[in-house]
Design an enzyme around this catalytic site. Structure first.
Site, mmCIF file in Angstrom:
data_model
loop_
_atom_site.group_PDB
_atom_site.id
_atom_site.type_symbol
_atom_site.label_atom_id
_atom_site.label_comp_id
_atom_site.label_asym_id
_atom_site.label_seq_id
_atom_site.Cartn_x
_atom_site.Cartn_y
_atom_site.Cartn_z
ATOM 1 N N LYS A 13 5.191 -112.705 -14.289
ATOM 2 C CA LYS A 13 4.051 -112.028 -13.651
ATOM 3 C C LYS A 13 3.610 -112.678 -12.341
ATOM 4 C CE LYS A 13 2.066 -112.376 -17.740
ATOM 5 N NZ LYS A 13 1.287 -112.265 -18.966
ATOM 6 N N ASP A 55 -0.394 -113.230 -26.193
ATOM 7 C CA ASP A 55 -1.427 -112.183 -26.247
ATOM 8 C C ASP A 55 -1.071 -111.051 -27.206
ATOM 9 O OD1 ASP A 55 0.561 -111.437 -24.472
ATOM 10 O OD2 ASP A 55 -0.766 -110.673 -22.916
HETATM 11 C C1 BGC Z 1 5.004 -112.419 -20.745
HETATM 12 C C2 BGC Z 1 4.601 -112.222 -22.177
HETATM 13 C C3 BGC Z 1 3.251 -111.542 -22.249
HETATM 14 C C4 BGC Z 1 3.262 -110.266 -21.414
HETATM 15 C C5 BGC Z 1 1.933 -109.531 -21.431
HETATM 16 C C6 BGC Z 1 4.907 -111.123 -19.956
HETATM 17 O O1 BGC Z 1 5.158 -111.359 -18.612
HETATM 18 O O2 BGC Z 1 6.323 -112.912 -20.658
HETATM 19 O O3 BGC Z 1 4.560 -113.443 -22.873
HETATM 20 O O4 BGC Z 1 2.958 -111.248 -23.577
HETATM 21 O O5 BGC Z 1 3.596 -110.564 -20.077
HETATM 22 O O6 BGC Z 1 0.896 -110.325 -20.980
#
Ligand code: BGC
Length: 530
Positions: A231, A266
């Site tokens: 992200k 999460d």
């Molecule tokens: C992460 C996950 C997370 C998801 C939603 C992804 O980029 O790798 O661990 O649950 O985003 O937040």
């Protein structure tokens, strides 16, 4: 009667705002929605607020007189639609591939794109949890701290208070110490506000459920090694380290004496939070800045288990489905965006369906249409060349515009990209948004079916033979009505009416925060009588 009191009223980036609520879970949703924070990179999904930042020129701007757009746009649109198409056979293929990748990832570590991470959450909340617990939530554009007072079966969630702060951009690219110091200092400030309200028995530390929403190789319920950031985070020095140790060190630097008793993704927090209210919850999905899913798995369906025993015979598995890539309909725009990203070749499903990226894909399409098809006139608007200038909440706001002249679309284009557009151009912009959003929602739906299918194949009747709830959270799902509809329709289309009748896809607002505190309670290292 709900008592909701806002202690501070700032919503500025980097400033915390506390909301106190003494209420039921549903009433608490209302309190939660009063807080918003945005990141310059991806933004929040609060559409009414995002409109607030738009300087609506309505009739003051010049609307280009001709309603025609150049013929050069049409072939780009045709190819885009062709490359983004998600007919039923493709969706079925994606669902099957998701199920197959889940099995391969459960067989052996590294067996597929899907990491299928064991959460060490082996018992789900029962409703009997009692006491005062904290939750920390780090995962996207915002960082949140919660204080939750649990009252057991009768009183359930007696009170919640929380602070929310947007993560300053520079911290997403800084050092691990800086990021964890920021978190620990937010927690310290929030803990101070507890005042003398609660008294814990001597020698007992306050316990925290830490929601850390990145891929972590869990080593126990209260420890886990960060595999990689996602992200858009590129913090140095955390990958390969135990994130609970990072937090503990930062809490020490703050002189804060608290203890993390559960480290959760999460999705896992959401599943636990939703299950607290509804025993039929089997799967949780996040569709926000990033995306992921987890589900309840039987221990004997996990060949890669090494000695880990769960008394309940079940555990929650975090799929990390954002890394899925099999059979996705990708365009040149996706490939270019991926190549320019800080993690090329990774998180392909996430880059196709999640909130961080949908706006950017649309921007890339519009830029090509402007350059090669004169979509906005002879020159290419300069601002349209800025990566991530168009955010997914902007797409959603444009798609809610029902006016005859599409003036919201015009205003957003004008404010964001500095373009003056005629009605035909605005219609084309909406068609591009719809194409990208439809593909995202439908593929997310196919992913959900893949998980349900896998569970049903292992135990006939477990999923389709009774009511099964998929708990959903995340701003994209919550605030983009078209996306949500495409997702639900795709699930129905793939499963057929009969099977889909039993599948309830339900939004659980802030399940993850409450869920983490519930897991902190059930994994408390102190004596508890529930
Ligand atoms: C992460 C996950 C997370 C998801 C939603 C992804 O980029 O790798 O661990 O649950 O985003 O937040």
């Amino acid at each position: 009667m709900a008592v909701k009191k806002e202690l501070e009223s700032s919503t500025n980036s980097g400033e915390a705002r506390t909301v106190v609520s003494t209420n039921t879970y549903r009433q608490q949703e209302e309190a939660m929605s009063t807080v918003t924070a945005t990141s310059p990179a991806v933004g929040s999904f609060c559409i009414p607020r995002s409109r607030g930042r738009i300087n609506m020129p309505r009739f003051t701007m010049t609307v280009r007189s001709s309603n025609a757009v150049s013929a050069g746009v049409a072939p780009i649109m045709t190819k885009l639609k062709h490359d983004c198409a998600t007919p039923l056979p493709l969706l079925r293929h994606v669902a099957d591939a998701m199920a197959a990748d889940m099995r391969a990832g459960l067989a052996v570590d590294g067996g597929s794109d899907l990491k299928m991470i064991l959460s060490y959450v082996d018992t789900l909340p029962t409703g009997n949890e009692k006491g005062l617990f904290y939750a920390l939530d780090l995962g996207g554009t915002n960082f949140r701290v919660l204080r939750v007072q649990l009252g057991g079966k009768e009183e359930r969630v007696i009170a919640t208070e929380f602070d929310q702060v947007s993560i300053p951009q520079e911290l997403m690219f800084g050092t691990s110490e800086e990021l964890f110091d920021f978190i620990a200092s937010g927690l310290a400030k929030f803990a101070e506000k507890e005042g003398g309200k609660f008294h814990l028995p001597p020698g007992r530390k306050r316990e925290i459920g830490f929601t850390f929403s990145f891929p972590v190789r869990q080593t126990s319920i209260d420890s886990g090694i960060l595999i990689k950031w996602t992200k858009g985070f590129a913090v140095s020095g955390t990958a390969g380290r135990d994130v609970v140790a990072c937090l503990n060190e930062a809490m020490d630097r703050q002189g804060l004496d608290m203890r993390v008793s559960a480290l959760v993704n999460d999705t896992v927090g959401t599943l636990a939070g939703a299950r607290y209210w509804d025993d039929d919850v089997m799967v949780a999905v996040i569709l926000g800045t990033g995306t992921n899913a987890c589900y309840v798995e039987r221990m004997n369906a996990i060949p890669k288990l090494q000695g880990h025993v769960s008394p309940s015979g079940r555990t929650i598995v975090n799929t990390e489905w954002g890394a899925f890539s099999n059979g996705l309909p990708l365009t040149v725009f996706d490939k270019d965006m991926d190549a320019a990203s800080i993690n090329p070749g990774e998180q392909i499903f996430e880059k196709t369906i999640s909130g961080m990226y949908l706006g950017e894909i649309v921007r890339r399409v519009l830029l090509k249409m402007a350059a090669e098809g004169a979509l906005f006139g002879e020159s290419v608007p300069e601002k349209l060349s800025t990566p991530f200038v168009l955010r997914t909440p902007d797409l959603s706001a444009m798609q809610q515009d029902n006016s005859d002249d599409l003036n919201v679309v015009g205003s957003i284009l004008y404010n964001i990209a500095g373009v003056e557009s005629n009605l035909s151009a605005r219609k084309i912009v909406l068609e591009v948004c719809d194409t990208i959003v439809m593909r995202g929602g439908r593929l997310a739906g196919a992913g959900i079916v893949g998980i349900l299918q896998k569970m049903e194949e292992d135990s006939t009747g477990l999923i389709f033979g009774k009511r099964t709830v998929v708990a959903m959270d995340g701003g994209l799902y919550e605030h983009y009505p078209q996306y949500k509809r495409y997702l639900k329709d795709a699930v129905k289309e793939i499963l057929g009416l009969e099977k889909s009748k039993n599948v309830v896809i339900e939004h659980t607002k802030d399940g993850s925060g409450i869920g983490a505190s519930l897991l902190a309670a059930s994994n408390s290292k102190y004596e508890h009588d529930f």
